[in-house]
Design an enzyme around this catalytic site. Structure first.
Site, short mmCIF file in Angstrom:
data_model
loop_
_atom_site.label_atom_id
_atom_site.label_comp_id
_atom_site.label_asym_id
_atom_site.label_seq_id
_atom_site.Cartn_x
_atom_site.Cartn_y
_atom_site.Cartn_z
N GLU A 7 76.31 22.07 62.56
CA GLU A 7 75.12 21.80 63.37
C GLU A 7 74.10 20.91 62.64
O GLU A 7 72.97 21.32 62.40
CB GLU A 7 74.46 23.12 63.80
CG GLU A 7 75.41 23.98 64.62
CD GLU A 7 74.80 25.27 65.13
OE1 GLU A 7 73.87 25.80 64.49
OE2 GLU A 7 75.26 25.75 66.19
N ASP B 260 79.29 32.76 68.71
CA ASP B 260 77.92 32.82 68.23
C ASP B 260 77.15 34.00 68.81
O ASP B 260 76.30 33.81 69.70
CB ASP B 260 77.21 31.50 68.58
CG ASP B 260 75.90 31.33 67.82
OD1 ASP B 260 75.66 32.10 66.89
OD2 ASP B 260 75.14 30.42 68.18
N GLU C 14 68.77 36.87 69.80
CA GLU C 14 68.83 35.52 70.34
C GLU C 14 69.48 35.47 71.73
O GLU C 14 68.93 34.89 72.66
CB GLU C 14 69.60 34.62 69.38
CG GLU C 14 69.84 33.23 69.94
CD GLU C 14 70.56 32.30 68.97
OE1 GLU C 14 70.89 32.72 67.85
OE2 GLU C 14 70.78 31.14 69.35
#
Ligand code: GCU
Length: 686
Positions: A295, A373, A401
Site C-alpha cells: 500500500e 483485511d 475499522e
C-alpha cells in the site's frame, strides 16, 4: 469520575462496592493488615511501582491502609522474587514456575498471610495486578494457589498513531503519544496507560503508525531520542517495551543516502548505526515493525530484493543489541479490477511461503488473522499452518475499522477465540493458531500476538465504553489464549461496570451477541467488504468493485462471489489437504464462509433448505431486529450502571440503529435489484 476513565483500574468506582463487597471487605481487613516487599527490589523502579500500587489499591478499593513490615508474617501480604528467602519459606513444597514473567499467588494461612512470588520483577507486577483483579471481583482468596505464566512471549499493541496527533483508523480521539509532531508529556495519562497494559499482561507497544510518513521517519533521528527515552522509562517498571515502526526508505528519507537497497553496505551500516544509537539510550528497546512493499510503502521489492533479504538486513542491525525485527506479511499488489487472474487473498502465501527458512532468528513475521483485511469474518490465513521455520505473530485488529468504528457494539473476543483455536491440520502434529504463534508447535524462539489498538485521548479511552472490553480481552487472550470470550467479558464487567451477578450476566449477554449481530446486518457468509470506500463505515455494495484494491464480489444478476477453490483462483490449495478439500466443496465448506470460497447463484440451496438470497434477506432483517433487542436490553440497565456510561452507550446505540437500518436496506435492495428475486416474506425492500 476523573477527567478520563481509569477503566478496570478505577478502584473508587462505587458500582463495584455493592452487595457482598462489604462482607468481603471486613474479611480482608481481618486477614491482611501488613505488607512486606523483597528488599532486593526496594530501590528499584519496580519496587517503587509495587509499593504505590499496593497503597493505591487497598486505600481506594478497600478503604484502609496496610502497614509496611520488613518480612513476611501474621496477616501480611508478602511480595517478592522466588529468590527472596521469605517467599521461599512461604512457597515451600510448591513447584515453582520456571518461565520468565511467571508468578504465583498463594494464601498460606492467617499466621503466614498471602504471598505473591515471581520469577522476575515483571512477573511480580503481573502477579500483583492479578491479585487485585481477583480481589476486585470478590473472588475468595483463602484457598488460593494460583500459578500463571504467559503462553505468548510477545504481547504487543500496535498504535497506528501519526506524529501530527491523528490516528489512522482511530475512533477514540487523538493520539495519546503525539501532537504537533512532538511526543506528548501527558505523564498521568501515559502512566495510567502503562498500568492498564501491565494489568492485562501486555509487554510491548509500537507507538507509531505502520504507514511511516511525514515526520514519522524522523523518530529514528536524534531529534526525538530524549522523548523516546522518557517514554521507555515510563513504561519500563510496568514491563512494557517500546518499539517503533520504521520506513524501509529511511536511509534515503532521513539518512541522506541515495538508496535503501538492503544489499548495499552503506545502507546496512546506516541501520547499524541508528540501532546502536537507539540501544545506547534505550537498552531494552524492543525493535522495529515494518510494513514494506505494501500500500504505497516501499520495501526490498523496490530494489528487486526479496522480503527475507530486506528483513534480515534490518534484523542484523538489531541483533547485537537483542532487538527484534517484526516484518508484516500484509504484502500484496494493487491491481486492475478487470484482471481476474489475480486474487489478493493469495498474495501473502505466494510471497512468503517460498521463503520459509530464509529468515534470521530474530525476524518475526506478523500475519493478519485472515488473508484480506480484518473483515467481520475471514478464514484463518493459510500461512499459520505452513511456515514451520519462521517465527510468527498473529495480528488482530482491536480498533473497529470494519466492525463499526466503536459506534456499533462489536465484542471481538469470540472472533479471536475462533481464530486462536483454529486447527490447520498439520499432518501428524496437533496444533492450533494459538500454539503455532506461541512458538510451541515448532519450537520457535519468538512469537506471540499483536493487535491494532483501539484507544485514543477520549475520556473513556475507546470511544464506546463497551469497546474497552476488546482492549481488555486482547491482553487476556495474549496472556492465555485458552480463556473463553465469555469468561473474559465477565471479568471485565465485574471490574468495570458492576459486580452484581444479574447485571454481569445481562451485560455479558449483550457483549456476546454483538459480533454475530453485527455480522448479520452487514456482510454474512464470508462475503465481506461492501463498506463505504475510505471510511469503511456503512454500506456501499459496489464501493470497491471497480477499484485497485482487489476486494471484489463480482455480482451479476444471477450470481455473486469469487471462486477461490482449486479450480478457481487456487487459493484453497494454500491450505493443508484437510482444509483444502473441505473448502473446495460447497457441501463441506463451513457456511459462515461459503461466499469467501465460492461463487454461487442466488438460488443456491443452503443447509437449512432456503436459498442463498433468502438467507441473505433473512440475516439482514433478523440482524436489525436483534440489534434493536440489544439496544432495548441496554436501555433496561438504567440506574444499575454509572449514569454517564449508561447515557453515552445509549447514544451509541441510537447511532448503531441508524447504521444497522442502512445496512439492512441497502444490502437487501442491492441483492433484490441485481437478481429480481423478491423476499419470500414480502418485507420492504427498496
Ligand atoms: C488496512 C487499513 C489501512 C492500514 C492497513 C494496514 O488496509 O485500511 O489503514 O494501513 O490495513 O494494515 O497496513
Amino acid at each position: 469520575m476523573n477527567t478520563y476513565s481509569r477503566c478496570w483500574l478505577d478502584y473508587e468506582n462505587p458500582y463495584l462496592k455493592k452487595g457482598s463487597y462489604t462482607i468481603f471487605r471486613e474479611q480482608i481487613q481481618k486477614d491482611i493488615a501488613f505488607y512486606a516487599i523483597d528488599p532486593s527490589l526496594e530501590n528499584t523502579e519496580t519496587g517503587r511501582v509495587l509499593t504505590k500500587e499496593v497503597g493505591n489499591f487497598f486505600s481506594r478499593f478497600f478503604e484502609y491502609s496496610l502497614t509496611k513490615v520488613p518480612k513476611s508474617g501474621n496477616r501480611t501480604l508478602s511480595l517478592g522474587l522466588f529468590s527472596w528467602p521469605e517467599v521461599q519459606k512461604l512457597l515451600e513444597g510448591v513447584p515453582l514456575p520456571k518461565y520468565p514473567e511467571a508468578f504465583m499467588i498463594r494464601y498460606v494461612s492467617p499466621e503466614k498471610g498471602l504471598v505473591v512470588g515471581a520469577k522476575d520483577p515483571k512477573g511480580l507486577v503481573y502477579g500483583v495486578f492479578r491479585l487485585f483483579s481477583l480481589l476486585q471481583q470478590g473472588i475468595s482468596y483463602t484457598t488460593l494457589t494460583l500459578i500463571e505464566e504467559p503462553r505468548n512471549p510477545l504481547r504487543i499493541l500496535n498504535h497506528w498513531d501519526n506524529l501530527d496527533g491523528s490516528v489512522e483508523r482511530g475512533y477514540a480521539g487523538r493520539s495519546i503519544f503525539f501532537e504537533n509532531n512532538k511526543i506528548t508529556d501527558d505523564t498521568d495519562r501515559l502512566t495510567d496507560y502503562a498500568r492498564l497494559l501491565a494489568s492485562i499482561g501486555i509487554n510491548g507497544v509500537v507507538i507509531n503508525n505502520v504507514n511511516v510518513k511525514e515526520r514519522a521517519p524522523f523518530l529514528l533521528t536524534g531529534e526525538y531520542l530524549p522523548d523516546l527515552v522518557r517514554l521507555a522509562q515510563l513504561f519500563r517498571p510496568y514491563g512494557v517495551r517500546l518499539y517503533l515502526s520504521v520506513n524501509f526508505m529511511s536511509p534515503v528519507i532521513v539518512g541522506g543516502l541515495d538508496t535503501a537497497d538492503p544489499l548495499e553496505e552503506r545502507v546496512q551500516r546506516w541501520w547499524q548505526e541508528r540501532a546502536a544509537v537507539l540501544y545506547k539510550a534505550i537498552p531494552d528497546f524492543g525493535g522495529f515493525l515494518v510494513k514494506a512493499d505494501s500500500e504505497y510503502n516501499p520495501g526490498p521489492h523496490t530494489y528487486g530484493r526479496s522480503q527475507s533479504e530486506g528483513a534480515n538486513m534490518l534484523a542484523r542491525a538489531l541483533r547485537p543489541h537483542g532487538g527484534l525485527l517484526i516484518w508484516r506479511a500484509f504484502v500484496y499488489k494493487l491491481q486492475d479490477w478487470r484482471d481476474r487472474t489475480i486474487d489478493r487473498a493469495r498474495a501473502a502465501y505466494d510471497i512468503f511461503h517460498p521463503l520459509d527458512g530464509d529468515f534470521d532468528d530474530n525476524v518475526i513475521l506478523q500475519i493478519k488473522n485472515g488473508p484480506l483485511d480484518f473483515q467481520v469474518r475471514e478464514p484463518v490465513a493459510p500461512l499459520f499452518g505452513t511456515m514451520e521455520k519462521t517465527n510468527q505473530i498473529l495480528e488482530l485488529q482491536i480498533t473497529q475499522e470494519y466492525t463499526g468504528h466503536q459506534i456499533d457494539l462489536c465484542y471481538l473476543a469470540p472472533q479471536w477465540q475462533e481464530i486462536l483455536s483454529f486447527d490447520p491440520h498439520i499432518e501428524g502434529k496437533p496444533a492450533t493458531v494459538a500454539s503455532i504463534v506461541s512458538g510451541s508447535t515448532w519450537g520457535r524462539p519468538h512469537g506471540g500476538m499483536a493487535a491494532v489498538a483501539n484507544i485514543g485521548r477520549d475520556a473513556n479511552w475507546t470511544g464506546h465504553w463497551l469497546a474497552q472490553a476488546n482492549w481488555y480481552a486482547f491482553g487476556r487472550l495474549a496472556w492465555d489464549p485458552t480463556l473463553s470470550a465469555q469468561t473474559i467479558a465477565q471479568e471485565w464487567v465485574r471490574r468495570t461496570l458492576s459486580n452484581d451477578e444479574s447485571m454481569v450476566n445481562r451485560v455479558v449477554a449483550i457483549l456476546q451477541k454483538s459480533w454475530p449481530v453485527y455480522e448479520k446486518y452487514t456482510t454474512p457468509y464470508g462475503l465481506g467488504w461492501m463498506v463505504t470506500p475510505g471510511t469503511h463505515y456503512g454500506p456501499s455494495p459496489e464501493g470497491y468493485e471497480y477499484s485497485i484494491w482487489g476486494t471484489y464480489h463480482r455480482a451479476t444478476h444471477t450470481e455473486i462471489g469469487v471462486d477461490r477453490t482449486s479450480t478457481g483462483t487456487g487459493y484453497t490449495t494454500q491450505y493443508r489437504p484437510y482444509w483444502r478439500d473441505r473448502y473446495d466443496k460447497r457441501e463441506t465448506c463451513p457456511e459462515e464462509l461459503i461466499l469467501f470460497f465460492h461463487r454461487l447463484p442466488y438460488t443456491y440451496v443452503m443447509k437449512n433448505g432456503k436459498t442463498l438470497i433468502q438467507n441473505y434477506y433473512d440475516a439482514h432483517f433478523e440482524g436489525y431486529e436483534e440489534m434493536r433487542a440489544l439496544q432495548e436490553e441496554w436501555n433496561r440497565l438504567e440506574g444499575s450502571v454509572d449514569p454517564v456510561v449508561f447515557t453515552e452507550v445509549q447514544q451509541r446505540f441510537v447511532q448503531q440503529e441508524e447504521n444497522a437500518r442502512q445496512w439492512r436496506d441497502v444490502i437487501n435492495s442491492f441483492f433484490y435489484r441485481k437478481s429480481g428475486i423478491p423476499d419470500e416474506k414480502g418485507r420492504p425492500i427498496y
